[in-house]
Design a protein around this motif. Structure first.
Motif, PDB file in Angstrom:
ATOM      1  N   ASP A  86      -7.268 -33.375  62.417  1.00  0.00           N
ATOM      2  CA  ASP A  86      -8.419 -33.454  61.527  1.00  0.00           C
ATOM      3  C   ASP A  86      -8.574 -32.182  60.698  1.00  0.00           C
ATOM      4  N   MET A  87      -8.354 -31.031  61.314  1.00  0.00           N
ATOM      5  CA  MET A  87      -8.430 -29.771  60.568  1.00  0.00           C
ATOM      6  C   MET A  87      -7.309 -29.671  59.545  1.00  0.00           C
ATOM      7  N   ALA A  88      -6.119 -30.155  59.907  1.00  0.00           N
ATOM      8  CA  ALA A  88      -5.010 -30.121  58.939  1.00  0.00           C
ATOM      9  C   ALA A  88      -5.301 -31.009  57.730  1.00  0.00           C
ATOM     10  N   VAL A  89      -5.897 -32.154  57.965  1.00  0.00           N
ATOM     11  CA  VAL A  89      -6.274 -33.020  56.843  1.00  0.00           C
ATOM     12  C   VAL A  89      -7.346 -32.359  55.991  1.00  0.00           C
ATOM     13  N   LEU A  90      -8.291 -31.685  56.657  1.00  0.00           N
ATOM     14  CA  LEU A  90      -9.376 -31.034  55.918  1.00  0.00           C
ATOM     15  C   LEU A  90      -8.868 -29.915  55.029  1.00  0.00           C
ATOM     16  N   PHE A  91      -7.884 -29.152  55.497  1.00  0.00           N
ATOM     17  CA  PHE A  91      -7.344 -28.038  54.717  1.00  0.00           C
ATOM     18  C   PHE A  91      -6.143 -28.454  53.877  1.00  0.00           C
ATOM     19  N   GLY A  92      -5.745 -29.712  53.943  1.00  0.00           N
ATOM     20  CA  GLY A  92      -4.556 -30.155  53.228  1.00  0.00           C
ATOM     21  C   GLY A  92      -4.783 -30.314  51.744  1.00  0.00           C
ATOM     22  N   MET A 133     -15.848 -33.415  64.024  1.00  0.00           N
ATOM     23  CA  MET A 133     -15.108 -34.333  63.150  1.00  0.00           C
ATOM     24  C   MET A 133     -16.039 -34.997  62.134  1.00  0.00           C
ATOM     25  N   ILE A 134     -17.230 -35.368  62.593  1.00  0.00           N
ATOM     26  CA  ILE A 134     -18.193 -35.975  61.664  1.00  0.00           C
ATOM     27  C   ILE A 134     -18.639 -34.953  60.616  1.00  0.00           C
ATOM     28  N   MET A 135     -18.823 -33.699  61.030  1.00  0.00           N
ATOM     29  CA  MET A 135     -19.175 -32.654  60.060  1.00  0.00           C
ATOM     30  C   MET A 135     -18.077 -32.463  59.030  1.00  0.00           C
ATOM     31  N   ALA A 136     -16.811 -32.588  59.442  1.00  0.00           N
ATOM     32  CA  ALA A 136     -15.713 -32.473  58.479  1.00  0.00           C
ATOM     33  C   ALA A 136     -15.762 -33.598  57.458  1.00  0.00           C
ATOM     34  N   VAL A 137     -16.095 -34.806  57.905  1.00  0.00           N
ATOM     35  CA  VAL A 137     -16.234 -35.931  56.968  1.00  0.00           C
ATOM     36  C   VAL A 137     -17.389 -35.674  56.002  1.00  0.00           C
ATOM     37  N   LEU A 138     -18.505 -35.153  56.521  1.00  0.00           N
ATOM     38  CA  LEU A 138     -19.650 -34.866  55.646  1.00  0.00           C
ATOM     39  C   LEU A 138     -19.315 -33.772  54.636  1.00  0.00           C
ATOM     40  N   ASP A 139     -18.553 -32.758  55.080  1.00  0.00           N
ATOM     41  CA  ASP A 139     -18.123 -31.724  54.131  1.00  0.00           C
ATOM     42  C   ASP A 139     -17.272 -32.319  53.013  1.00  0.00           C
ATOM     43  N   GLU A 169     -15.758 -25.117  48.228  1.00  0.00           N
ATOM     44  CA  GLU A 169     -14.795 -25.708  49.177  1.00  0.00           C
ATOM     45  C   GLU A 169     -14.318 -24.690  50.188  1.00  0.00           C
ATOM     46  N   LYS A 170     -14.008 -23.484  49.745  1.00  0.00           N
ATOM     47  CA  LYS A 170     -13.552 -22.452  50.680  1.00  0.00           C
ATOM     48  C   LYS A 170     -14.651 -22.061  51.663  1.00  0.00           C
ATOM     49  N   VAL A 171     -15.890 -21.975  51.195  1.00  0.00           N
ATOM     50  CA  VAL A 171     -16.993 -21.627  52.093  1.00  0.00           C
ATOM     51  C   VAL A 171     -17.175 -22.686  53.174  1.00  0.00           C
ATOM     52  N   LEU A 172     -17.153 -23.949  52.795  1.00  0.00           N
ATOM     53  CA  LEU A 172     -17.328 -25.026  53.767  1.00  0.00           C
ATOM     54  C   LEU A 172     -16.175 -25.089  54.768  1.00  0.00           C
ATOM     55  N   LEU A 173     -14.968 -24.949  54.280  1.00  0.00           N
ATOM     56  CA  LEU A 173     -13.814 -25.062  55.171  1.00  0.00           C
ATOM     57  C   LEU A 173     -13.766 -23.921  56.174  1.00  0.00           C
ATOM     58  N   SER A 233     -16.232 -21.936  57.150  1.00  0.00           N
ATOM     59  CA  SER A 233     -17.368 -22.003  58.074  1.00  0.00           C
ATOM     60  C   SER A 233     -17.120 -23.066  59.151  1.00  0.00           C
ATOM     61  N   HIS A 234     -16.536 -24.178  58.775  1.00  0.00           N
ATOM     62  CA  HIS A 234     -16.175 -25.213  59.745  1.00  0.00           C
ATOM     63  C   HIS A 234     -15.113 -24.699  60.724  1.00  0.00           C
ATOM     64  N   PHE A 235     -14.178 -23.932  60.224  1.00  0.00           N
ATOM     65  CA  PHE A 235     -13.122 -23.392  61.087  1.00  0.00           C
ATOM     66  C   PHE A 235     -13.689 -22.417  62.117  1.00  0.00           C
ATOM     67  N   PHE A 236     -14.527 -21.491  61.693  1.00  0.00           N
ATOM     68  CA  PHE A 236     -15.100 -20.520  62.628  1.00  0.00           C
ATOM     69  C   PHE A 236     -16.089 -21.174  63.598  1.00  0.00           C
ATOM     70  N   LEU A 237     -16.798 -22.192  63.152  1.00  0.00           N
ATOM     71  CA  LEU A 237     -17.667 -22.925  64.073  1.00  0.00           C
ATOM     72  C   LEU A 237     -16.861 -23.626  65.153  1.00  0.00           C
ATOM     73  N   SER A 238     -15.698 -24.142  64.796  1.00  0.00           N
ATOM     74  CA  SER A 238     -14.817 -24.776  65.778  1.00  0.00           C
ATOM     75  C   SER A 238     -14.293 -23.765  66.786  1.00  0.00           C
ATOM     76  N   LEU A 239     -13.897 -22.594  66.318  1.00  0.00           N
ATOM     77  CA  LEU A 239     -13.439 -21.551  67.243  1.00  0.00           C
ATOM     78  C   LEU A 239     -14.539 -21.145  68.215  1.00  0.00           C
ATOM     79  N   PHE A 240     -15.748 -21.004  67.731  1.00  0.00           N
ATOM     80  CA  PHE A 240     -16.864 -20.634  68.596  1.00  0.00           C
ATOM     81  C   PHE A 240     -17.129 -21.721  69.648  1.00  0.00           C
ATOM     82  N   PHE A 241     -17.072 -22.970  69.245  1.00  0.00           N
ATOM     83  CA  PHE A 241     -17.321 -24.071  70.185  1.00  0.00           C
ATOM     84  C   PHE A 241     -16.270 -24.112  71.286  1.00  0.00           C
ATOM     85  N   PHE A 242     -14.997 -24.029  70.922  1.00  0.00           N
ATOM     86  CA  PHE A 242     -13.945 -24.091  71.934  1.00  0.00           C
ATOM     87  C   PHE A 242     -13.967 -22.861  72.844  1.00  0.00           C
ATOM     88  N   ALA A 243     -14.374 -21.724  72.332  1.00  0.00           N
ATOM     89  CA  ALA A 243     -14.491 -20.529  73.186  1.00  0.00           C
ATOM     90  C   ALA A 243     -15.607 -20.713  74.222  1.00  0.00           C
TER      91      ALA A 243
END
Length: 454
Positions: free
Chosen positions: A301-307, A357-363, A430-434, A436-446
């Motif tokens: 999902d992240m690869a599709v978002l940054f693709g 994943m839903i947040m990525a779709v909304l972005d 686009e860069k701000v949203l992507l 921010s989504h990436f760092f939020l994901s890192l924080f969640f998995f940590a």
């Protein structure tokens, strides 16, 4: 002519006479002990018909007396078990009614058969060894050709009644026998397959460790009549159980501890021994079937978002990934119990991944909306520019020989609006949203990793 007789010695009857002064072969005074057993007698001094038939010939030479081989039946006859009534098997065999009878108990876990998280039950297969002394069941091995042990059914003598408090279901074995020693020591090894209720804490599923209690008591006899004691230390029982452990499945037997206490009830105080069995789940299967596929779907999902694909294609891919993740969540829901005081960490993991994943779709939807809006504004701005900078009518001479001023005016009439891909505002957004989504994901998995490892 007379037929010659067999053998060289005189013909003997095969029955030995009782010692002098005895009465009916039962000693000098014929006193009984135990359950009608005779004291001072030598049961091997008389020969049963079967033994007389086997030993009719003389193995020891001419003139030697026949030798009798003892059997277990002689011990049984001496203990007078055949004349026992069922009442004797239920009476506590104590020599003094004020002294409690001591029962030594040993525990050996053989297998962990099943653990049902939804039902909150666990099934164990174990062997419980009991040892006690019955002073009314003794004999002298010298009187019985050194026979010192005999195996009898469990209901031949009194045996301690055992209750397992957490028991839901039980399958008893048919091999219920006791080993009786000549000094009155009784040993019984009882295999059990028992399903117990256990409070399973699944907060760290599948990296959890469970502890289930198995309380053994005898509520028929108070502590003044019966005392339950452990035969070995918990460390020795743990080593012995691990050496005989049969199953190598989902659960690993890790520790065993024992708690001995007195349970106070309305009709008295009763001894209780609680075995606390600790077991750890092997999480490899759940990691391969649930956690890794979910992480792989999220990375996709992240690869599709940054693709580099278009926003419309990204949305279709992301919705397909969300549907695949929901199937894994259904599998997890079938395994976990329906109610719990605190949601398991793996549920939070699936829920957080699903929300990301839903947040990525909304972005992606937001970027697509901004792109269409920028496109409409660009078209409107271009139309206005074309209306303001209308080209003036040119003469034939000017068309043939355009001056420098005329060329500059023609260049000014070209539209100057930019395409959505070249919109700097859209690129920055686009860069701000992507990111921010990436760092939020890192924080969640940590956070999830810290909770699982703590």
């Amino acid at each position: 002519m007379r037929a010659p007789t067999r053998g060289n010695g005189p013909k003997r009857s095969g029955v030995r006479t009782a010692p002098a002064g005895s009465r009916n072969g039962h000693g000098t005074d014929g006193r009984t002990r135990g359950h009608g057993d005779t004291r001072g007698s030598r049961p091997c001094s008389r020969i049963t018909p079967q033994a007389s038939k086997r030993k009719r010939e003389n193995p020891g030479g001419a003139g030697a007396a026949p030798r009798y081989i003892c059997t277990y039946y002689d011990v049984i006859e001496y203990l007078n078990i055949s004349s026992h009534s069922k009442l004797h098997t239920h009476i506590l065999p104590k020599t003094h009614w004020k002294e409690p009878m001591e029962v030594m108990m040993d525990f050996m876990l053989i297998a962990i058969l099943s653990v049902a998280e939804k039902l909150q039950t666990v099934t164990f297969y174990f062997v419980l060894s009991l040892e006690w002394t019955n002073t009314f069941a003794t004999w002298d091995p010298r009187d019985f050709c050194n026979i010192s042990k005999i195996v009898l059914p469990m209901d031949s003598f009194w045996s301690p009644p055992i209750f397992i408090l957490e028991r839901v279901n039980e399958q008893k074995s048919n091999l219920e026998y006791i080993v009786v020693t000549h000094n009155g020591t009784f040993n019984a090894s009882l295999p059990f397959q028992v399903t117990l209720t256990c409070s399973l804490m699944i907060l760290k599923f599948p990296f959890d460790t469970q502890t289930c209690n198995m309380s053994i008591a005898s509520f028929l006899y108070p502590v003044t009549d019966l005392s339950l004691k452990v035969k070995r230390t918990p460390a020795e029982m743990l080593v012995n159980s691990q050496s005989f452990f049969l199953t190598d499945g989902e659960w690993k037997f890790t520790n065993l501890s024992i708690n001995e206490y007195i349970e106070e009830m309305d009709d008295g105080e009763f001894p209780v021994i609680t075995y606390m069995i600790s077991m750890k789940r092997r999480p490899t299967l759940y990691i391969l079937n649930l956690i890794l596929p979910t992480c792989a779907l999220y990375l996709l999902d992240m690869a599709v978002l940054f693709g580099p694909s278009s926003l419309e294609e990204k949305i279709s891919f992301q919705i397909s990934i969300i549907l695949g993740s929901s199937m894994l969540a259904v599998i997890l829901n079938n395994m976990l119990p329906t109610s719990s005081n605190e949601p398991p960490i793996i549920v939070l993991f699936f829920l957080g991944t699903f929300l990301l994943m839903i947040m990525a779709v909304l972005d992606t939807f937001f970027l697509l909306h901004h792109q269409h809006k920028s496109l409409r504004l660009g078209k409107a701005f271009g139309t206005v520019q074309q209306g303001v900078h209308t080209k003036p009518p040119m003469t034939n001479q000017a068309m043939k020989h355009p001056t420098k001023t005329t060329q500059e005016k023609v260049q000014q009439t070209k539209p100057c609006w930019k395409t959505p891909e070249q919109d700097p505002v859209l690129i920055v957004l686009e860069k701000v949203l992507l990111y921010s989504h990436f760092f939020l994901s890192l924080f969640f998995f940590a956070v999830i990793s810290i909770k699982w490892s703590s």
